[in-house]
Design an enzyme around this catalytic site. Structure first.
Site, PDB file in Angstrom:
ATOM      1  N   THR A  29      49.773  54.752  62.262  1.00 21.18           N
ATOM      2  CA  THR A  29      49.123  55.640  61.313  1.00 21.18           C
ATOM      3  C   THR A  29      47.738  55.997  61.839  1.00 21.18           C
ATOM      4  OG1 THR A  29      50.274  54.444  59.579  1.00 21.18           O
ATOM      5  CG2 THR A  29      48.424  55.849  58.885  1.00 21.18           C
ATOM      6  N   GLU A  62      51.876  50.311  72.064  1.00 15.70           N
ATOM      7  CA  GLU A  62      51.106  51.382  72.684  1.00 15.70           C
ATOM      8  C   GLU A  62      50.791  51.032  74.130  1.00 15.70           C
ATOM      9  OE1 GLU A  62      50.401  50.051  69.764  1.00 15.70           O
ATOM     10  OE2 GLU A  62      50.205  51.652  68.265  1.00 15.70           O
ATOM     11  N   ARG A 112      40.898  57.239  64.174  1.00 20.27           N
ATOM     12  CA  ARG A 112      40.984  56.307  63.041  1.00 20.27           C
ATOM     13  C   ARG A 112      40.034  55.137  63.226  1.00 20.27           C
ATOM     14  NH1 ARG A 112      46.452  52.624  61.801  1.00 20.27           N
ATOM     15  NH2 ARG A 112      45.239  50.796  61.259  1.00 20.27           N
ATOM     16  N   ASN A1006      56.592  49.791  57.312  1.00 16.70           N
ATOM     17  CA  ASN A1006      55.290  50.229  56.814  1.00 16.70           C
ATOM     18  C   ASN A1006      54.908  51.621  57.294  1.00 16.70           C
ATOM     19  OD1 ASN A1006      52.899  49.529  55.280  1.00 16.70           O
ATOM     20  ND2 ASN A1006      51.831  49.584  57.248  1.00 16.70           N
TER      21      ASN A1006
END
Lengths: 1188, 337
Positions: A29, A62, A112, A1006
């Site tokens: 996210t 990642e 973020r 999630n």
């Protein structure tokens, strides 16, 4: 070029996907959508502008994505990825390599926050600022349109310059904002990035046809020079980006520069900024300049390589003071990075005589974690700059009452175009409000010369979550990257919301207010909270009401009120002519609901017509009535922190909390969900005391810990409320005792798992009736009193409870309660059980994911404590490192235990032989033994209080560790099977006494259902839209290979007793344990009420064979492999048939579905045979455990 | 025409035993296995259009109900690769099965409204079905509905379906009409190329132990063959349309009896479910042996031998049957008075 309404993620992905050949991806996210879209487009066979369908591959982390990316680049593929936050940090090592090798690529980042004192999924520049040193060029976008444009520009620039680019835009604010965007066509993109650049990139690839090596190890003689060798490439990059922007302007007609200046030519006060905030400052500057103020803004687009000359040129020579605004925080630095860059540039230029006047330079921080950054704040900054001595360092948007760095500003300032309609909608997640608003934005945005913007704010709960939609519609492009204020329209889609929060926070005089009311037109106003009534009167608000629930129900749409309320918005907001608007809504309905069939379309269309009929404008009286107060967020009896801080967050006023209210190190009180009575369901469990056999099954499976059982003496009932239910205790040895199963009605979500787990079918009544049933209970007053009385009854003593069986566990106090997990969650019952069994001495390391969100997301958290103040100590480190983090907790505990035992031995003379021996020799396996040891340790601590000396002090500091500590490492399958897999493996191999609990939903729940290596073959998931083609990893079997690991595969819905046994054995085992717990999930596409049935089916079909591997048995010469479920007695097909994740494939590719199902069934058969063979082997055929 | 060959709905079949709509056609492999038993044709299990649509709506609800409610996940499923089509699974099965077997594959359809009937009928024809069986399962639970309305509904469906597809259409009808024979002929008149006699209504049962009503389907038994056989015998010489017998086939004798009554093909599901798909082979071999033992050279040699002759007084025939049945009963049970 085509104009569409999309969000920033799609805008960026659209360009990036079409200009690349390979995407290596991993969900995080707020960037996940970009990866999901890339995967979806590739699955659909959509080609890039060069005619190739890009390869999209999901990696395990990642770090893995960056590694694959590096390899693909070295192989000559045009490659990209999408990430954010910690994900970007995991890419750093490869970023140095990619840049060091001058490799063209664009990395798209939805910028973020980073996890520091707490995690945040929201937007700021902390992540991108952490890679500014890697050698990547950095280009940022400040709007949804720019996210598209800069993605394309950076692609051209990287291919021309060979310098890799980070293209970033603000997470959520840009990534999730929907706005009107002009998309470049394939032809335009191809014209922008011609194929000869692609071929040049390919020519640089590694090839055995013309071999050379890259990635050498270098020595002191040459490394330094090598590092300097690429300087000229970086020197050329700003010029190349300028050229790319010019080329882009020629094609698209949108003109960008490395640095842009807006404002008065003779500005004296200047703000310098990047990202979406630049738009806010620009609009404000326009407003202020029109009033004659000498202000301006410098918008920096290219941050690395820093275009120093362009930057200096953009700052007007008249500037007296420049404020550099950073959307990041570097504790301890002389200033934030952009500030320091600008300071160096200006200082150098001035010192070198290239700039005559050196303006005063100040640095400010704003907008961390998507904190609002509004025109009012910008005005506040300019006001500060007008002072004789502006603060050299400041923050704006918060109240810093500790270091006094924050600026004051007037929040009422409004600079927006009056022609823009602003609307705010309050809804609940399940009601479809956001979906309907997204439709509205698309409907209106599709009209020529009309622009639309949508931004959606969600709270952090997964059930009963509150949503606030902020919409703007107008005749000009909407460049307002901040929430709506002074709304012309406010829709309140649930009455319960207006009772709890100020829904008129964004109102202005004359706002049109639409309320979904359960009351009659006559009663509605009187039923509103008195403060709201007063505001309606004071602002002259136009009040409209509709009983949308009834209209929707009568139209056959159940609880989905979205169509009804969307129609009302169009009917009264005047955003479009009414008839045209209604037609547009119906057209959208036909498109949206076509997949649901003609009946659903007809029902929705009927609801549209009924909505208009039942919508009424209410007369607003001149005075308030009823004196109804707002419902307080927490009771007055709550602790002060909860009343002062938590309550504010619950009210939606957390933005106003000052810095002093915040814990300095992220340490928060636990067990705060109990103060937040959410009342999210009118349907709650009710206990039938007469039929109940007191088996405890319901309490065992309750995901929200709202079913509590106690037994007590009959005399305890004195003073009980009349409605308090009680029954004779159904157990031998407790004559005269009574039993109560109390429902915490205000916390119940009405999921119905209790009913499904109940084995009792009372005589008479419906066949679905059980001894516990979910029924409507809109008035919970009686149950509130009952809970109060129930809590006055002492919790049963653990030593008096036989919790070797499910029945006994109901009397153990759960120390995980009322979480905001999805209604009917399949994970939380396991966590609750963990706390019931071991909570008073447990430390929990929780991987990031669903369990860390419902377990640790503010405002309220569910991990709690007992009346002695003991309970699980919980922490979340990261996603990837959880096993290691938990191991660290174990190692520290062991260290302290060793120290405590040593100190105790040293103090033997003072403490006494009897006590020392009792403590040091105490067995600590069973509950009774643990309870005795706790008593001994408590007594020791009292004794130590009367003693003194360094050894005593030291022992006192670690004495608690004389009681065996239970260390739990908890997380989902995304962690255990993928990103944390290596760590889990290593920790299992460590031999240390940790308990790893994997809440296995077989998907990344999630982040929205991406495939993990746990996802079963044939299941459709994001990143596996065509159905997963490989088998689920058998972690249990892998772990058994070590021989010294306790392993269990459990499914509470299939065999709760086996689950209980496995938890207890795992915890008791003095070594590493692994429990794989089947957790049904909304991402499976099931009716959550039937979650336990699906657990049963998973086991019965052989998909999830229950087993335990207990090294203790091997040590005693027995077969350690125990197969706990009977032979498969259901076809895999029948288990799959009940889950949408499997059905989806059958609906889209039946042949593939059938093939995968056949392979899946074969795998089930093969694995079962293998397990059966293992279960019947001799012990000697399993690895022996070394004696420690 | 070969020894066992027969014609049904204009299709040339290698023998008159047809595997009818049932649970043995869920996958291509199952269909291939059935074809491998030697049956003359296969009727797919019914496509229940209404149920498919309801399931699709339910699935869409499952997808929607958790969407747009949490910041990290605004959805939990990928966008399907193809626009969801509730019928795709069935159509694909028909398409792949039809291509995989050397015998005709007959699709079976049950829909709710005329629009759905024609839409899906066309799709099934396009998918490669050799013929279409309209499984008009219509129980008029609404007691205000008249018999005439029920009949009109049937005729409307048949007319609509036959007007949109080129493949032959059969109607699987129920026996519960005031004048079943006449209505059967009306269906043929409306366009049906053949009739399947009869559909069995699934009747709920009372489970005494649980004091509950449960829906249930029992496999048919030879006793269930009496009614269809009687009507086939009655209709055989009244029409050239195909007549398929279904219900109550368990032995070779049951197959022969139907053929003697005049059936073009004999369908069975129950026997194959009860004894396994391979049982079809035994029935075919048994039929062949019976024919050989009687010296028949083709099925047509004995088909309809026991049908009601065209010139017979059908009422008298039926009355005679009734009288003889009573006489038989009296012999078995004594006086019925």
């Amino acid at each position: 070029m085509s104009r569409v309404i999309i969000d920033g993620n799609e805008a960026a992905a659209s360009a990036s996907y079409r200009l690349n050949e390979l995407c290596s991806i991993y969900p995080i996210t707020p960037s996940s959508t970009m990866a999901e879209l890339a995967d979806e487009w590739a699955s659909l066979g959509r080609a890039n502008v060069y005619g190739t369908v890009p390869t999209v591959i999901e990696m395990q982390s990642e770090g893995g994505a960056a590694g694959a990316l590096h390899g693909a680049l070295q192989g000559g593929a045009l490659s990209t990825t999408f990430t954010a936050s910690q994900g970007l940090l995991l890419m750093i090592p490869n970023m140095y390599k990619i840049a060091g090798e001058l490799t063209s690529m664009v990395l798209n980042v939805a910028a973020r926050s980073l996890a520091a004192q707490g995690l945040s999924i929201y937007g700021d520049h902390q992540d991108v600022m952490a890679v500014r040193q890697t050698g990547f060029a950095m280009l940022n976008s400040s709007s949804v349109q720019e996210a598209h444009d800069m993605a394309a520009i950076s692609q051209l620039a990287t291919l021309r310059s060979r310098v890799p680019f980070v293209h970033f835009f603000d997470g959520f604010r840009t990534s999730h904002e929907e706005n009107s965007v002009e998309l470049l066509t394939d032809d335009e993109l191809r014209a922008l990035v011609p194929e000869d650049l692609v071929r040049a990139h390919r020519r640089r690839a590694l090839s055995p046809e013309h071999p050379y090596i890259r990635g050498t190890a270098q020595n002191p003689d040459t490394y330094f020079q090598g590092r300097e060798s690429a300087n000229s490439y970086y020197d050329a990059t700003p010029g190349i980006v300028t050229e790319a922007m010019a080329a882009f302007a020629e094609i698209a007609g949108r003109d960008y520069h490395l640095v842009d200046y807006y404002g008065a030519a003779d500005a004296e006060r200047v703000i310098l900024i990047m990202g979406s905030g630049a738009h806010t400052v620009r609009s404000t500057v326009e407003h202020l300049v029109a009033k004659g103020e000498k202000v301006g803004v410098v918008q920096l687009r290219l941050y690395r390589p820093l275009p120093t000359e362009d930057l200096l040129a953009a700052i007007p020579s008249t500037a007296k003071v420049v404020a550099v605004l950073d959307r990041t925080k570097e504790p301890g630095a002389g200033g934030e990075p952009l500030f320091l860059d600008v300071a160096a540039a200006l200082g150098e230029a001035h010192a070198a005589g290239r700039r005559e006047h050196l303006p005063l330079l100040v640095g400010g921080r704003y907008g961390l974690s998507s904190k609002e950054f509004t025109p009012a704040m910008v005005v506040g900054v300019y006001a500060e700059l007008a002072k004789a001595a502006p603060r050299p360092r400041f923050t704006v948007g918060i109240n810093d009452d500790v270091t006094m760095l924050s600026l004051d500003y007037d929040p009422s300032i409004d600079i927006e175009d009056p022609a823009t309609l602003r609307a705010v909608f309050y809804g609940l997640g399940s009601d479809g409000t956001v979906g309907a608003n997204k439709n509205s934005v698309k409907i209106i945005g599709a009209i020529e010369d009309t622009y639309a913007q949508g931004y959606y704010v969600y709270d952090s709960k997964k059930s009963g979550s509150r949503t606030v939609s902020h919409l703007r519609f107008g005749p000009k492009p909407i460049e307002a990257p901040y929430l709506v204020s002074k709304a012309g329209f406010i829709g309140v889609h649930h009455w319960s919301i207006l009772e709890r929060m100020d829904v008129l926070e964004f109102a202005r005089p004359g706002t049109i207010l639409l309320i979904n009311t359960p009351h009659s037109d006559e009663d509605t106003f009187a039923q509103l909270p008195e403060p709201m009534q007063a505001k309606i009167i004071a602002l002259g608000i136009e009040l409209w009401a509709i009983d949308a629930n009834t209209v929707a129900r009568k139209a056959g749409m159940g609880r989905r009120t979205n169509t009804v309320l969307q129609t009302c918005f169009f009917a009264i907001s005047q955003v479009l002519p009414r008839a045209a608007a209604i037609d547009a809504v119906k057209a959208t309905i036909r498109k949206t609901y076509a997949k649901k069939g003609a009946d659903v379309v007809a029902k929705n269309e009927a609801a549209v017509d009924a909505s208009v009929e039942h919508l009424h404008k209410l007369a607003v009286p001149v005075g308030t009535s009823g004196a109804k107060p707002m419902i307080p967020p927490v009771p007055s009896s709550a602790p002060q922190f909860v009343r002062d801080v938590t309550a504010s967050m619950l009210l939606g006023t957390g933005d106003q909390l000052p810095v002093s209210a915040m814990p300095v190190d992220g340490t928060y009180p636990s067990g705060t969900t109990k103060y937040e009575k959410r009342n999210i369901s009118d349907f709650v469990a009710t206990w039938d005391s007469e039929s109940c056999i007191q088996c405890g099954n319901c309490a065992f499976v309750c995901p929200h810990a709202v079913l509590r059982a106690k037994y007590y003496t009959a005399a305890t009932l004195d003073g009980a409320p009349d409605s308090f239910q009680s029954a004779p205790l159904n157990a031998a040895g407790f004559p005269g005792s009574r039993y109560t199963l109390q429902v915490y009605a205000e916390d119940c979500t009405g999921c119905g798992l209790c009913t499904e787990a109940c084995p009792v079918k009372p005589d008479g009544g419906a066949s679905t009736r059980r001894a516990i049933n979910v029924v409507p209970l809109p008035d919970k007053t009686a149950e509130i009193e009952n809970v109060k009385f129930f809590e006055s009854i002492p919790v049963n003593r653990r030593s008096r409870v036989d919790f070797a069986n499910v029945r006994g566990t109901q009397f153990l106090e759960p120390l995980f309660e009322f979480s905001g997990a999805c209604s009917g969650c399949g994970e939380t019952p396991y966590l609750k059980l963990l706390t019931q069994l071991f909570g008073g001495r447990a430390t929990v390391a929780n991987a990031t994911g669903c369990s860390s969100i419902y377990g640790g997301n503010l405002p309220t958290t569910p991990w709690s404590s007992n009346k002695y103040g003991r309970g699980p100590a919980w922490s979340n480190s990261l996603f990837e490192d959880n096993a290691e983090f938990g191991l660290g907790l174990r190692l520290a505990a062991d260290l302290h235990t060793t120290n405590a035992r040593k100190r105790l031995e040293q103090l033997r003379a003072e403490v006494g032989n009897e006590t020392v021996d009792a403590i040091l020799d105490a067995p600590q396996m069973y509950e009774s033994e643990l309870s005795q040891q706790r008593a001994r340790v408590e007594a020791l601590k009292v004794q130590l209080d009367s003693m003194s000396g360094p050894g005593v002090e030291d022992l006192r500091s670690v004495a608690d560790h004389l009681l065996r500590r239970s260390v739990w490492i908890v997380g989902g399958d995304g962690w255990a099977y993928d990103i944390g897999s290596a760590g889990v493996d290593h920790v299992l191999a460590s031999g240390r006494n940790v308990n790893i609990l994997v809440l296995d939903t077989e998907v990344y729940s999630n982040t929205g259902g991406q495939a993990s290596k746990s996802t079963p073959m044939g299941a459709v998931a994001k990143f596996a839209a065509g159905g997963k083609l490989t088998n689920k990893k058998d972690m249990a079997l892998q772990a058994t290979a070590y021989g010294n690991v306790y392993v269990a595969r459990v499914a509470m819905g299939a065999d709760p007793q086996q689950t209980l046994k496995a938890f207890r054995e795992a915890e008791a085992y003095d070594g590493p344990s692994l429990i794989l717990a089947y957790s049904h999930c909304i991402a499976h596409g099931i009716d959550m009420r039937k979650g336990l049935d699906q657990q049963y089916a998973a086991v019965a079909s052989g998909h999830w064979p229950l087993m335990r591997y207990n090294p203790v048995l091997r040590e005693s010469g027995k077969n350690p492999f125990l197969l706990d479920s009977p032979r498969p007695r259901m076809r895999l097909r029948d288990y799959h048939a009940k889950e949408l994740r499997f059905r989806m494939l059958a609906d889209s590719d039946p042949e593939a579905a059938e093939h995968l199902l056949e392979l899946g069934q074969e795998q089930v058969n093969r694995r079962w045979a293998e397990y059966e063979e293992m279960a019947t082997r001799g012990a000697e055929r399993f690895a022996a455990v070394a004696k420690g | 025409m070969g020894f066992m060959e027969t014609t049904y709905l204009g299709l040339q079949l290698r023998n008159p035993l047809v595997a009818s709509a049932g649970p043995l056609t869920q996958t291509v492999d199952q269909v291939k296995k059935l074809a491998g038993t030697g049956v003359g044709a296969i009727v797919m299990h019914s496509m229940f259009a209404e149920r498919l649509r309801r399931d699709a709506a339910h699935d869409a609800d499952l997808e929607d109900s958790y969407a747009e409610s949490f910041a990290e996940a605004t959805s939990y499923f990928p966008t399907p690769l193809l626009e969801p089509d509730p019928a795709r699974n069935y159509l694909s099965l028909v398409e792949r099965s039809a291509a995989a077997i050397p015998i005709p594959l007959i699709a079976s359809l049950n829909a709710a409204d005329v629009g759905s009937w024609t839409t899906y009928a066309k799709q099934l024809a396009d998918a490669g079905a050799s013929a279409l069986e309209c499984n008009i399962y219509f129980v008029p639970g609404d007691v205000s509905l008249t018999g005439a309305e029920v009949e009109a509904r049937h005729l409307e469906i048949v007319a609509a379906v036959t007007s949109v597809v080129q493949i032959p259409v059969a109607v699987k009808m129920s026996p519960y009409f005031s004048s079943t024979g006449n209505f059967a002929l009306q269906l043929i008149e409306a366009g049906a190329y053949g009739l399947v006699l009869f559909n069995r209504f699934l009747q709920p049962k009372v489970l005494v132990s649980k004091m509950a009503v449960v829906s249930g389907l029992d496999l048919s038994t030879p006793a269930d063959a009496h009614v269809p056989r009687t009507w086939i015998a009655t209709l055989r010489n009244q029409t050239h349309a195909s007549l398929a017998a279904t219900s109550g086939v368990d032995t070779v004798g049951d197959v022969v009896a139907y053929l003697l009554a005049g059936a073009d093909v004999v369908m069975t599901t129950s026997a194959l479910v009860r004894h396994g798909a391979g049982y079809a082979e035994q029935l075919i071999t048994g039929l062949s042996e019976w024919m050989a033992s009687r010296g028949f050279k083709s099925v047509n040699d004995f088909r309809g031998k026991l049908a009601v002759p065209l010139d017979a007084d059908a009422n008298a025939y039926a009355r005679a049957g009734y009288v003889s049945a009573l006489e038989n009963a009296q012999e078995t049970y004594g006086s019925l008075a």
